[in-house]
Design an enzyme around this catalytic site. Structure first.
Site, PDB file in Angstrom:
ATOM      1  N   CYS A   1       0.843  -1.198   0.000  1.00  7.66           N
ATOM      2  CA  CYS A   1       0.000   0.000   0.000  1.00  7.66           C
ATOM      3  C   CYS A   1       0.875   1.244   0.000  1.00  7.66           C
ATOM      4  CB  CYS A   1      -0.958   0.033   1.171  1.00  7.66           C
ATOM      5  SG  CYS A   1      -0.637  -1.180   2.416  1.00  7.66           S
TER       6      CYS A   1
ATOM      7  N   ILE B   1       2.924 -13.017  -4.904  1.00  7.95           N
ATOM      8  CA  ILE B   1       2.961 -11.590  -5.162  1.00  7.95           C
ATOM      9  C   ILE B   1       1.606 -10.943  -4.862  1.00  7.95           C
ATOM     10  CG2 ILE B   1       4.707 -11.729  -6.946  1.00  7.95           C
ATOM     11  CD1 ILE B   1       2.489 -11.513  -9.070  1.00  7.95           C
ATOM     12  N   ASN B   2       1.655  -9.678  -4.528  1.00  5.68           N
ATOM     13  CA  ASN B   2       0.462  -8.860  -4.567  1.00  5.68           C
ATOM     14  C   ASN B   2       0.180  -8.548  -6.042  1.00  5.68           C
ATOM     15  OD1 ASN B   2      -1.655  -7.019  -3.845  1.00  5.68           O
ATOM     16  ND2 ASN B   2      -0.686  -6.855  -1.843  1.00  5.68           N
TER      17      ASN B   2
HETATM   18  C1  LIG Z   1     -10.464  -8.021  -4.931  1.00  2.00           C
HETATM   19  C2  LIG Z   1      -9.099  -8.208  -4.349  1.00  2.00           C
HETATM   20  C3  LIG Z   1      -8.822  -7.667  -3.080  1.00  2.00           C
HETATM   21  C4  LIG Z   1      -7.551  -7.816  -2.527  1.00  2.00           C
HETATM   22  N1  LIG Z   1      -7.304  -7.319  -1.268  1.00  2.00           N
HETATM   23  C5  LIG Z   1      -6.095  -7.550  -0.681  1.00  2.00           C
HETATM   24  C6  LIG Z   1      -5.830  -7.137   0.649  1.00  2.00           C
HETATM   25  O1  LIG Z   1      -6.697  -6.579   1.319  1.00  2.00           O
HETATM   26  N2  LIG Z   1      -4.592  -7.372   1.178  1.00  2.00           N
HETATM   27  C7  LIG Z   1      -3.619  -8.022   0.453  1.00  2.00           C
HETATM   28  O2  LIG Z   1      -2.526  -8.239   0.970  1.00  2.00           O
HETATM   29  N3  LIG Z   1      -3.850  -8.440  -0.803  1.00  2.00           N
HETATM   30  C8  LIG Z   1      -5.054  -8.225  -1.379  1.00  2.00           C
HETATM   31  N4  LIG Z   1      -5.285  -8.680  -2.670  1.00  2.00           N
HETATM   32  C9  LIG Z   1      -4.203  -9.376  -3.384  1.00  2.00           C
HETATM   33  C10 LIG Z   1      -4.381 -10.882  -3.280  1.00  2.00           C
HETATM   34  O3  LIG Z   1      -4.334 -11.310  -1.956  1.00  2.00           O
HETATM   35  C11 LIG Z   1      -3.287 -11.593  -4.102  1.00  2.00           C
HETATM   36  O4  LIG Z   1      -2.028 -11.242  -3.588  1.00  2.00           O
HETATM   37  C12 LIG Z   1      -3.319 -11.221  -5.573  1.00  2.00           C
HETATM   38  O5  LIG Z   1      -4.633 -11.045  -5.993  1.00  2.00           O
HETATM   39  C13 LIG Z   1      -2.628 -12.252  -6.471  1.00  2.00           C
HETATM   40  O6  LIG Z   1      -3.259 -13.484  -6.421  1.00  2.00           O
HETATM   41  P1  LIG Z   1      -4.370 -13.961  -7.506  1.00  2.00           P
HETATM   42  O7  LIG Z   1      -3.796 -13.735  -8.847  1.00  2.00           O
HETATM   43  O8  LIG Z   1      -4.610 -15.397  -7.173  1.00  2.00           O
HETATM   44  O9  LIG Z   1      -5.578 -13.100  -7.269  1.00  2.00           O
HETATM   45  C14 LIG Z   1      -6.548  -8.521  -3.237  1.00  2.00           C
HETATM   46  C15 LIG Z   1      -6.848  -9.051  -4.495  1.00  2.00           C
HETATM   47  C16 LIG Z   1      -8.094  -8.903  -5.050  1.00  2.00           C
HETATM   48  C17 LIG Z   1      -8.365  -9.502  -6.392  1.00  2.00           C
END
Ligand SMILES: Cc1cc2nc3c(=O)[nH]c(=O)nc-3n(C[C@H](O)[C@H](O)[C@H](O)COP(=O)(O)O)c2cc1C
Ligand SMILES: Cc1cc2nc3c(=O)[nH]c(=O)nc-3n(C[C@H](O)[C@H](O)[C@H](O)COP(=O)(O)OP(=O)(O)OC[C@H]3O[C@@H](n4cnc5c(N)ncnc54)[C@H](O)[C@@H]3O)c2cc1C
Ligand SMILES: Cc1cc2nc3c(=O)[nH]c(=O)nc-3n(C[C@H](O)[C@H](O)[C@H](O)COP(=O)(O)OP(=O)(O)OC[C@H]3O[C@@H](n4cnc5c(N)ncnc54)[C@H](O)[C@@H]3O)c2cc1C
Ligand SMILES: Cc1cc2nc3c(=O)[nH]c(=O)nc-3n(C[C@H](O)[C@H](O)[C@H](O)COP(=O)(O)O)c2cc1C
Ligand code: FES
Ligand code: FES
Lengths: 266, 303, 303, 266
Positions: free
Chosen positions: B131, B192-193
């Site tokens: 963030c 990763i985020n």
């Molecule tokens: C709708 C949404 C909300 C998310 N909110 C957070 C969050 O609050 N904190 C965080 O560390 N990552 C957050 N993420 C990131 C996910 O935890 C994850 O790291 C990222 O989406 C990659 O994984 P994926 O491709 O499987 O979605 C968010 C992702 C999405 C799609």
């Protein structure tokens, strides 16, 4: 439908299906997919509709080649099929319009709170604009089944976009049509038909946000307004669709899409 | 019977599947559609000191094989998370919980980690340093090694549970940042985020998202996530929670071969509420097919 | 009749579509399946001082909505490009040609730019600074602003044609790098090159690519590319050639709204040899649909 | 088939279709898709086969949901259909195995140089291993049509994987089967059948690289060897499939997949 303050989830529980998601994931088969009007299609889907409980709920449709589902309101349903009406506005709805009878769709059904018919009074007014019209069909049907006498205002841009005029009439509803260009019915917006509608006991609305706002400002009764929002999940997990209300933040997909008039913040 | 257990800093998960923070709400709502105790753990929605509404609408856009989100860390604030959300989750979930913490200042991270670490149910703290860093002028804490290390040191000083630093992929050298976190005392690394991306709406010719840019996730980012897990595995010796586009049991195995000890599933839950369940359930069959008896044995196996 | 012309540093293209370097060979082979003169320009395969075989096999992997490549800059070397490939292309292609140049040292960049800039057919030089910088220990020239600026200054001193610096997306802040290039005299910016990614083969549990990592391209990266074009547009005032996942005329419009003056099409040509042709041909209809008369008017229009 | 030195492209022009790509992109319709043996399927495709000129060429098939095409050798073709045989080894071929009759596939046809039958002599030996067998069928057919007497060695792992034994015999070829586990024919690898094959004038091989290498070392004649490589485009644009040869770098998709023995570098 009363809405108390509180965090998301609370509100839903107060008005919805008492805290239990009835959401179901299942395969539906296309029974028919026909053009109704300009860019507007009606699709009848056969499958397990047991999760669909109320008019104003929606289904969320997975489409091959698209990552997110497409949320579409339930227009009508019976024991083993559901009807939706959708407007082609982008690639996903364009893809849908090309699907043939017999094709299968993976669908999440039973989403959203839907309309509550309890407080409608005897002469509810239903106002729909364009692709916001479909859910009002099942609503009108239910209200009529309850012995009420709904008036329905259907707003379109132009005559070539008009659909379901006769279907609403066939239910026994009084139907008023407005078109922006005056090519059919009253010339103007849906709200321009309020006068012709006469007295009404309650207001149900669904349509684009500017229309909802106009209805909100014109209507003299309590009411329920159905909102659209870009969605991620459609079932409450991602916070993608959250809006402010007077009673806190609400997920349009779960505590909505229907909000009561008193809680709406523009 | 194959053995799917994995060990995150002493916390044993019955399997490596963890719904990712932000894509599974506070977990309990999924209990209404399946028994969430089949999951290895759950990483709950990112929590900040105060309640946050997040960004204005629209917050979601679609992309090829993925999605953008600009939720903006909407959450009820740490007090309510502790008093309301965690108890609700605990009622239906008996496995270890991962608390995901965000902040806009080091103070906020420290405050949240200290508080949440006291909760018995919380067994790992995942510190999201993706963030914006308000002090440094808007770049996130996770994009420079010095800043990442500073947050790590600060939260480690107060956290009563293992701390996993969650890294941003929007960097030149992720291994360097992971190494700085390890050096500063991190117990593990989550990555990763989301990758920063955007879309433009051709109808009004403006960005789709009110926030202009959003975080890309879903299968599209899987190869980037896998590469970063690989690089971090070579740079650190603490456990890695790998994520980014994981959608199938095959993806889980790839992530673990690249070096992940556990695997988070994010966008896949949004596309399909049963995604994490399906992955957990298909993992044993896949292990049999690939001749894997003990899942832990394959961690980093492709190096 | 809509006007699809665009202007890259004084070079007028009849439309903004440019097959991307490395995905269209030296162009002339496509002339066997369609008239390539419908294209705005062609960016030819990256050229180095000496002939290069490139990486060992396998060099290609598939990903969700994309692909990885680790070609390793295979090319016949600049002398042969000038003596054989350019004349063959010129025979079938009467439009401006963009020469894509790579190097492993500043000297090599300078050498290649000087030579290729003398070729009459070549109207723009695209300098790919995403290849490893041997002096700085393997990071690419394009990942640090100082290095990017140094290459820019060096090639600008000798180049007889407009120089477009082609940037790597594997960075923390692409706008900073673009600004450094502009400051150092670049005439334009091309972006993005590929995002570094990898895949693992579950059958042998080893990386699919011999090179371990490769460059991700295709629709998967489009939102990241679009965001970077957006950011660079805000940071510089020289023209941008936008690329990364462009596959349709709609994508072209999004790229231009984000700030691109012209648009390169890469992986799409590999998936479908007619991709660039299809995009060129569907552009006028889409412009009519969206009410765009003069394509140039929409550049950066979403800001 | 003679191969001179030179840069990629030169070689192709010297031996191939005189410098003109005959590649075509078109839609093929599945006429049949049946299981032949363990994990092995035969698909017959109806469509424009005019680009297919020689045995050993391949087609590159686009599959919904997969970014890259799947290269598969042409096993046989007639005036309006082509047959392919493929082994299920991953998600793409698995998807193919589930396609039904009538489904449409977008295909690039006429890719690769293919085998040259000019120098085969009267008794060519054809050696194929597993999924390398299919292109030898059209090759055997062409050789027999030219009045030659090919012997075909088909190598498999096990009896349950054997396919097209009778089909090759029906062409009039002499067929020898090897299985690694000895469950059918000669026990061992394809090269273990060389002795039984007797004298031969030329060698054609297709199969996994270890098999090609074993054939290369065992064969006493000139020959042509067909290689597989992970491909990007399949038509010469990306340099994804390039290998070293004694006469320079060659694209397996264009100057290959067939290389002559003398140019091969292991
Ligand atoms: C709708 C949404 C909300 C998310 N909110 C957070 C969050 O609050 N904190 C965080 O560390 N990552 C957050 N993420 C990131 C996910 O935890 C994850 O790291 C990222 O989406 C990659 O994984 P994926 O491709 O499987 O979605 C968010 C992702 C999405 C799609
Ligand atoms: C609760 C709800 C009920 C709906 N009911 C209906 C209905 O009954 N009939 C109907 O025609 N339309 C309805 N819509 C709108 C419909 O979902 C969109 O028009 C549709 O998703 C557009 O998809 P597309 O691929 O054609 O457009 P694109 O613009 O290509 O879609 C890209 C993305 O944007 C999203 N999106 C685009 N427009 C909207 C929108 N207005 N609302 C939400 N998401 C959007 C899509 O879901 C997709 O993720 C409803 C929307 C919601 C939220
Ligand atoms: C010129 C040529 C001719 C071929 N002819 C045949 C044939 O007649 N019958 C047959 O069964 N197979 C043939 N193959 C191999 C076939 O292309 C692969 O088995 C198939 O692409 C695997 O796809 P998949 O999605 O099932 O596997 P995955 O492993 O899931 O595929 C992932 C990616 O790797 C590529 N890939 C995987 N294995 C190979 C391979 N061995 N060669 C090239 N690319 C590969 C795929 O194309 C895809 O891009 C041929 C390959 C080439 C290059
Ligand atoms: C097979 C392949 C080879 C490439 N070779 C080069 C190259 O030689 N020089 C270069 O600057 N970029 C090269 N690129 C990068 C592309 O030009 C382009 O920047 C990138 O692929 C993103 O665009 P896309 O997503 O449309 O493919 C190559 C890309 C691919 C897929
Ligand atoms: S769309 Fe995910 S919470 Fe409403
Ligand atoms: S696969 Fe692209 S050149 Fe051969």
């Amino acid at each position: 439908m009363k809405c108390n303050g509180g965090s998301p989830g609370d509100c839903f529980r107060a008005v919805g299906e008492k805290g239990t998601i009835k959401m179901k994931k299942s395969i539906f088969t296309i029974l028919s997919n026909r053009k109704l009007a300009k860019n507007t299609y009606e699709m009848v889907l056969k499958g397990d509709v047991s999760a669909i409980k109320r008019p104003g709920q929606f289904i969320n449709i997975a489409l091959d080649g698209f990552y997110l589902r497409r949320p579409i309101s339930v227009c009508d349903w019976d024991k083993d099929s559901a009807t939706i009406i959708y407007k082609v506005v982008g690639k996903g709805t364009e893809y849908m319009s090309k699907l043939s009878e017999g094709a299968e769709l993976e669908v999440l059904s039973g989403l959203g709170n839907g309309y509550d018919t309890e407080e409608s009074g005897v002469n509810p007014l239903l106002i729909g604009g364009g692709s916001g019209i479909p859910p009002l069909y099942a609503l009108a049907k239910e209200l009529i089944a309850q012995g009420k006498k709904p008036t329905v205002i259907l707003g379109f841009n132009s005559k070539d976009e008009v659909f379901y005029k006769d279907e609403f009439s066939a239910l026994g509803a009084r139907v008023l049509i407005t078109t922006a260009d005056g090519s059919l019915g009253i010339k103007g917006f849906a709200t321009d038909a309020f006068e012709s509608a006469g007295d009404y006991t309650y207001t149900y609305a669904c349509g684009p946000e500017p229309m909802l706002k106009a209805v909100y400002n014109t209507s003299v009764t309590d009411g329920q307004y159905s909102f659209e929002q870009r969605m991620g999940c459609g079932f409450g997990a991602c916070m993608g669709c959250v809006c402010r209300t007077k009673y806190g933040y609400k997920r349009i997909c779960r505590e909505g899409p229907v909000l009561v008039k008193e809680e709406i913040v523009w | 019977m194959v053995d799917t257990r994995v060990n995150l800093s002493g916390v044993i998960l019955s399997n490596p599947i963890i719904p990712a923070s932000g894509t599974f709400g506070f977990g309990y709502e999924f209990a209404e559609i399946y028994d969430i105790n089949i999951l290895g753990s759950i990483s709950i929605k990112g929590t900040t000191r105060e309640l946050r509404f997040g960004n204005e609408q629209p917050r979601i856009a679609e992309t090829p094989c993925g999605m953008l989100n600009a939720i903006g860390l909407q959450n009820p604030g740490i007090d309510k998370v502790i008093s309301e959300e965690l108890p609700k989750l605990r009622k239906v979930f008996k496995k270890p919980i991962i608390a995901n913490i965000s902040g806009f200042s080091i103070d906020e991270y420290v405050y949240c980690c200290e508080l949440i670490g006291k909760e018995e149910q919380v067994e790992i703290i995942e510190v999201n340093i993706s963030c914006p860093n308000v002090k440094e002028g808007g770049m996130s804490f996770g994009t420079l090694p010095e800043n990442a290390a500073e947050v790590t040191r600060a939260v480690k000083a107060v956290a009563k549970k293992p701390v996993y630093m969650k890294l941003s992929p929007n960097v030149r050298d992720i291994a360097e940042i992971a190494a700085a976190c390890e050096e500063a005392g991190a117990d593990g690394i989550s990555l990763i985020n989301t990758l920063t991306g955007m879309r433009i709406n051709l109808n009004n010719m403006k960005p789709v998202l009110n926030n202009i840019t959003g975080g890309l996730s879903g299968p599209a980012v899987f190869p980037v996530a896998l590469r970063m897990v690989w690089e971090v595995y070579e740079a650190v010796s603490i456990p890695i929670i790998g994520m980014g586009g994981v959608s199938t049991a095959e993806d889980v195995i790839e992530m673990m071969l690249a070096g992940a000890t556990a695997v988070s599933v994010g966008a896949a839950n949004i596309k399909d509420p049963y995604a994490s369940k399906n992955i957990v359930e298909s993992l044993p069959d896949l292990m049999n097919k690939l001749g894997i008896n003990k899942l832990e044995d394959i961690i980093g196996g492709a190096h």
